[in-house]
Design a protein around this motif. Structure first.
Motif, PDB file in Angstrom:
ATOM      1  N   LEU A  17       0.830  -1.193   0.000  1.00 20.19           N
ATOM      2  CA  LEU A  17       0.000   0.000   0.000  1.00 20.19           C
ATOM      3  C   LEU A  17       0.868   1.247   0.000  1.00 20.19           C
ATOM      4  O   LEU A  17       1.973   1.255   0.555  1.00 20.19           O
ATOM      5  N   SER A  18       0.349   2.308  -0.574  1.00 20.15           N
ATOM      6  CA  SER A  18       1.067   3.581  -0.567  1.00 20.15           C
ATOM      7  C   SER A  18       0.957   4.225   0.813  1.00 20.15           C
ATOM      8  O   SER A  18       0.190   3.773   1.668  1.00 20.15           O
ATOM      9  N   GLN A  19       1.751   5.282   1.011  1.00 22.10           N
ATOM     10  CA  GLN A  19       1.739   5.982   2.299  1.00 22.10           C
ATOM     11  C   GLN A  19       0.365   6.561   2.595  1.00 22.10           C
ATOM     12  O   GLN A  19      -0.141   6.497   3.725  1.00 22.10           O
ATOM     13  N   ARG A  20      -0.310   7.134   1.599  1.00 20.53           N
ATOM     14  CA  ARG A  20      -1.649   7.720   1.811  1.00 20.53           C
ATOM     15  C   ARG A  20      -2.672   6.637   2.123  1.00 20.53           C
ATOM     16  O   ARG A  20      -3.548   6.808   2.975  1.00 20.53           O
ATOM     17  N   GLN A  21      -2.577   5.484   1.395  1.00 20.84           N
ATOM     18  CA  GLN A  21      -3.523   4.400   1.670  1.00 20.84           C
ATOM     19  C   GLN A  21      -3.376   3.902   3.109  1.00 20.84           C
ATOM     20  O   GLN A  21      -4.355   3.599   3.780  1.00 20.84           O
ATOM     21  N   ARG A  22      -2.144   3.820   3.579  1.00 17.90           N
ATOM     22  CA  ARG A  22      -1.945   3.374   4.962  1.00 17.90           C
ATOM     23  C   ARG A  22      -2.540   4.381   5.957  1.00 17.90           C
ATOM     24  O   ARG A  22      -3.160   4.007   6.953  1.00 17.90           O
ATOM     25  N   ARG A  23      -2.339   5.679   5.673  1.00  9.78           N
ATOM     26  CA  ARG A  23      -2.898   6.670   6.594  1.00  9.78           C
ATOM     27  C   ARG A  23      -4.422   6.633   6.591  1.00  9.78           C
ATOM     28  O   ARG A  23      -5.088   6.807   7.621  1.00  9.78           O
ATOM     29  N   VAL A  24      -5.028   6.432   5.399  1.00 10.59           N
ATOM     30  CA  VAL A  24      -6.489   6.339   5.320  1.00 10.59           C
ATOM     31  C   VAL A  24      -6.991   5.165   6.157  1.00 10.59           C
ATOM     32  O   VAL A  24      -7.998   5.259   6.872  1.00 10.59           O
ATOM     33  N   ARG A  25      -6.262   4.055   6.139  1.00  7.63           N
ATOM     34  CA  ARG A  25      -6.709   2.875   6.899  1.00  7.63           C
ATOM     35  C   ARG A  25      -6.478   3.047   8.391  1.00  7.63           C
ATOM     36  O   ARG A  25      -7.219   2.518   9.212  1.00  7.63           O
ATOM     37  N   ILE A  26      -5.444   3.809   8.746  1.00  7.09           N
ATOM     38  CA  ILE A  26      -5.275   4.117  10.175  1.00  7.09           C
ATOM     39  C   ILE A  26      -6.453   4.953  10.667  1.00  7.09           C
ATOM     40  O   ILE A  26      -7.024   4.720  11.745  1.00  7.09           O
ATOM     41  N   VAL A  27      -6.887   5.936   9.869  1.00  2.00           N
ATOM     42  CA  VAL A  27      -8.043   6.757  10.240  1.00  2.00           C
ATOM     43  C   VAL A  27      -9.300   5.897  10.321  1.00  2.00           C
ATOM     44  O   VAL A  27     -10.120   6.042  11.242  1.00  2.00           O
ATOM     45  N   ALA A  28      -9.470   4.978   9.332  1.00  2.00           N
ATOM     46  CA  ALA A  28     -10.657   4.113   9.358  1.00  2.00           C
ATOM     47  C   ALA A  28     -10.694   3.261  10.615  1.00  2.00           C
ATOM     48  O   ALA A  28     -11.738   3.111  11.251  1.00  2.00           O
ATOM     49  N   ARG A  29      -9.542   2.732  11.001  1.00  2.00           N
ATOM     50  CA  ARG A  29      -9.521   1.905  12.207  1.00  2.00           C
ATOM     51  C   ARG A  29      -9.803   2.743  13.456  1.00  2.00           C
ATOM     52  O   ARG A  29     -10.431   2.281  14.409  1.00  2.00           O
ATOM     53  N   MET A  30      -9.322   3.981  13.471  1.00  2.00           N
ATOM     54  CA  MET A  30      -9.633   4.846  14.611  1.00  2.00           C
ATOM     55  C   MET A  30     -11.129   5.126  14.704  1.00  2.00           C
ATOM     56  O   MET A  30     -11.719   5.122  15.791  1.00  2.00           O
ATOM     57  N   LEU A  31     -11.772   5.369  13.535  1.00  2.00           N
ATOM     58  CA  LEU A  31     -13.212   5.645  13.546  1.00  2.00           C
ATOM     59  C   LEU A  31     -14.002   4.423  13.991  1.00  2.00           C
ATOM     60  O   LEU A  31     -14.981   4.526  14.733  1.00  2.00           O
ATOM     61  N   VAL A  32     -13.579   3.230  13.525  1.00  2.00           N
ATOM     62  CA  VAL A  32     -14.280   1.999  13.927  1.00  2.00           C
ATOM     63  C   VAL A  32     -14.104   1.758  15.417  1.00  2.00           C
ATOM     64  O   VAL A  32     -15.042   1.412  16.126  1.00  2.00           O
ATOM     65  N   ALA A  33     -12.851   1.955  15.923  1.00  2.00           N
ATOM     66  CA  ALA A  33     -12.600   1.708  17.340  1.00  2.00           C
ATOM     67  C   ALA A  33     -13.296   2.724  18.229  1.00  2.00           C
ATOM     68  O   ALA A  33     -13.679   2.413  19.353  1.00  2.00           O
ATOM     69  N   ALA A  34     -13.500   3.971  17.730  1.00  2.00           N
ATOM     70  CA  ALA A  34     -14.132   5.006  18.555  1.00  2.00           C
ATOM     71  C   ALA A  34     -15.619   4.747  18.767  1.00  2.00           C
ATOM     72  O   ALA A  34     -16.187   5.138  19.779  1.00  2.00           O
ATOM     73  N   GLY A  35     -16.272   4.066  17.791  1.00  3.30           N
ATOM     74  CA  GLY A  35     -17.698   3.791  17.947  1.00  3.30           C
ATOM     75  C   GLY A  35     -18.517   5.071  17.856  1.00  3.30           C
ATOM     76  O   GLY A  35     -18.436   5.826  16.891  1.00  3.30           O
ATOM     77  N   ASP A  36     -19.305   5.346  18.914  1.00  3.18           N
ATOM     78  CA  ASP A  36     -20.156   6.532  18.913  1.00  3.18           C
ATOM     79  C   ASP A  36     -19.409   7.800  19.289  1.00  3.18           C
ATOM     80  O   ASP A  36     -19.932   8.908  19.160  1.00  3.18           O
ATOM     81  N   ARG A  37     -18.208   7.671  19.805  1.00  2.00           N
ATOM     82  CA  ARG A  37     -17.446   8.861  20.201  1.00  2.00           C
ATOM     83  C   ARG A  37     -16.971   9.620  18.969  1.00  2.00           C
ATOM     84  O   ARG A  37     -16.488   9.019  18.016  1.00  2.00           O
ATOM     85  N   GLU A  38     -17.082  10.934  18.994  1.00  2.00           N
ATOM     86  CA  GLU A  38     -16.672  11.779  17.879  1.00  2.00           C
ATOM     87  C   GLU A  38     -15.158  11.957  17.905  1.00  2.00           C
ATOM     88  O   GLU A  38     -14.590  12.385  18.919  1.00  2.00           O
ATOM     89  N   VAL A  39     -14.499  11.623  16.829  1.00  2.00           N
ATOM     90  CA  VAL A  39     -13.048  11.772  16.699  1.00  2.00           C
ATOM     91  C   VAL A  39     -12.777  13.059  15.927  1.00  2.00           C
ATOM     92  O   VAL A  39     -13.243  13.232  14.798  1.00  2.00           O
TER      93      VAL A  39
END
Length: 523
Positions: free
Chosen positions: A456-478
């Motif tokens: 994966l490219s550097q941007r793709q990895r960062r996008v997936r890090i953000v996606a995992r943060m949003l999934v892990a946060a649940g209802d909490r606003e990030v």
């Protein structure tokens, strides 16, 4: 060109990789990175990885060991023989000992060297190494060399004789040191593990002194202190690097910014691949620290709730105890009432007896004494009636107290029951939340492992890090600021763009399904 691929390690918790003892292992557990140089074999793969050189047979090792022991004994015997003669002569002619005392002087010097070396080995075997013994042995060796060289006059006038007479003690100590290293290596003794190598004092004296001070003050091994110093130095260099690219107006993760990393981190022994992988590593560790802080917050909240439940439980127990004491008091008052009724009955009996006596007396004679007796009997009857009324009132109060006690007992039991139900519901909710967090963590871990092995490219990895943060946060606003800190970008606008792409990726089925990773796997 060789490529080293480390085997799958023990699966860690989500975004909580085990701390590395050195940044050379930064790529462990992530996508295999090809290296332009021959990679060092990991200690865990030393037995399995082919080295290209066949192992020496046991017979050859035994033969070489026997030859080394025999040669060392012969060398030691010759050295002691020659040293004894030279030191005996020097002790008598140079240092003023008598002929007999010169021999004891020679024996004492040689025996001191051997004894210090043997004591050092013995203390190493019982894991109480004392470096002073080796230092003393080396000092005695230098003294023995000097005494041997001075046996034939001034050293400057006979340099060749001095060197020849000082050679054997040096060779003997070198042989003993070689044997010591073999013993320490074979027995895995800690004798040399916590000592600072001499070359480090020469190459980096200032930092070596700080390492030595930390080792002695806090009683830490050399390897651990060096690892801590190196990680701290790399972190400081990373902080300076971020300040430099911010001052230059470069965006973190851009090619121009990444091109500065290898040169910046070269003094700390990092390869080009390890330096380029450092931003992802720092982002992961920052995310891990955030998750640990959130976990500590949840644990503190849970402890607070448990403390409140325990306090409520103690209050209910206190109320129950007070109700029991009240019931005991009411029972005691009932006993007192019964005793009062008995006294009333006895008084009534005496009054009846007196009344009958007065009646019989009035029948026999109508006198003033009979009238007085009647009056006293009437008074006794009145007092008896009053006592009975008081006893009835006490009995009524007792029944009221018993009814109140039973009501309070019922309320206490109902409160205890409600508290137990609340605790059970809280435990069940915590269990379901833990199971949900565990399932989410496993899912995110599988997604991270799949991404690590995908190109994966550097941007793709960062996008997936953000996606995992949003999934892990649940209802909490990030917030965008949190996202920017996690993926290592300066602009919140860039973080917002990554959020948009991450939301689209989640709507597409991530992390259960990742179109980019899947396409590369099938390809």
């Amino acid at each position: 060109m060789t490529t080293t691929i480390e085997p799958p390690a023990k699966v860690p918790a989500p975004y909580e990789p085990e701390p590395d003892h050195a940044f050379r292992e930064a790529a462990s557990g992530t996508r295999p990175i090809p290296s332009a140089t021959a990679a060092e074999a990991s200690g865990a793969l030393e037995e399995d990885a082919p080295t290209g050189t066949p192992d020496v047979s046991r017979k050859v090792k035994i033969a070489l060991g026997i030859a080394a022991v025999v040669g060392g004994c012969v060398m030691g015997a010759i050295g002691f023989y020659l040293s004894f003669g030279n030191l005996s002569k020097a002790g008598h002619t140079v240092f003023g000992f008598s002929v007999d005392d010169g021999k004891f002087f020679a024996i004492g010097v040689d025996v001191a060297i051997v004894t210090c070396l043997i004591l050092d080995l013995f203390m190493a075997t019982i894991r109480t190494s004392w470096p002073l013994l080796r230092f003393l042995a080396h000092v005695m060796t230098v003294a023995s060399v000097y005494f041997n060289a001075a046996a034939f006059g001034a050293i400057k006038d006979h340099i060749d004789k001095a060197l020849s007479h000082g050679l054997m003690p040096v060779l003997f100590v070198i042989g003993v040191e070689a044997g010591r290293r073999i013993l320490v290596h074979q027995a895995a003794l800690p004798a040399d593990h916590d000592t600072i190598p001499g070359h480090r004092w020469v190459l980096a004296g200032r930092t070596t002194w700080s390492i030595f001070k930390v080792m002695k003050i806090w009683d830490l091994p050399y390897s651990e202190v060096v690892t801590r110093q190196r990680e701290r130095a790399i972190f400081d260099a990373w902080t300076e690097y971020k300040a430099e690219i911010a001052k230059a107006g470069l965006e973190e993760g851009s090619e121009e910014a990444l091109a500065r990393l290898p040169k910046k981190l070269a003094p700390y022994g990092l390869t080009v691949d390890e330096a380029l992988a450092l931003p992802d590593r720092m982002a992961r560790e920052e995310l891990r620290r955030q998750q640990e802080a959130e976990k500590r917050g949840r644990d503190l909240e849970l402890e607070r709730e448990r403390a409140e439940h325990q306090a409520e439980k103690e209050r209910l127990a206190h109320r129950k105890e007070m109700a029991s004491l009240t019931a005991d008091l009411s029972a005691t008052e009932g006993v007192a009432g019964a005793q009062a009724r008995g006294a009333v009955a006895e008084a009534e009996a005496r009054a009846d007896a007196q009344a009958r006596a007065a009646s019989s007396l009035s029948e026999s004679m109508e006198s003033r004494e009979a009238a007085e007796a009647k009056r006293r009997a009437a008074e006794a009857n009145a007092e008896a009636a009053e006592a009975e009324a008081r006893a009835a009132e006490a009995n009524a109060e007792k029944m009221t107290a018993l009814a109140t006690t039973e009501t309070e007992k019922a309320k206490a039991l109902e409160a205890v029951h409600r508290a137990a139900e609340a605790q059970a519901k809280a435990a069940e909710a915590e269990k379901r939340a833990a199971e949900a967090r565990e399932a989410t963590a496993r899912l995110l871990l599988r997604a991270a492992e799949a991404e690590d092995f995908a190109d994966l490219s550097q941007r793709q990895r960062r996008v997936r890090i953000v996606a995992r943060m949003l999934v892990a946060a649940g209802d909490r606003e990030v917030t965008n600021q949190e996202l920017a800190a996690a993926i290592g970008v300066k602009s919140e606008g860039t973080a917002s763009e990554h959020r948009t792409e991450a939301v689209a990726l989640i709507k597409g089925g991530y992390p259960e399904f990742d179109p980019d990773v899947r396409s590369r796997t099938e390809a």
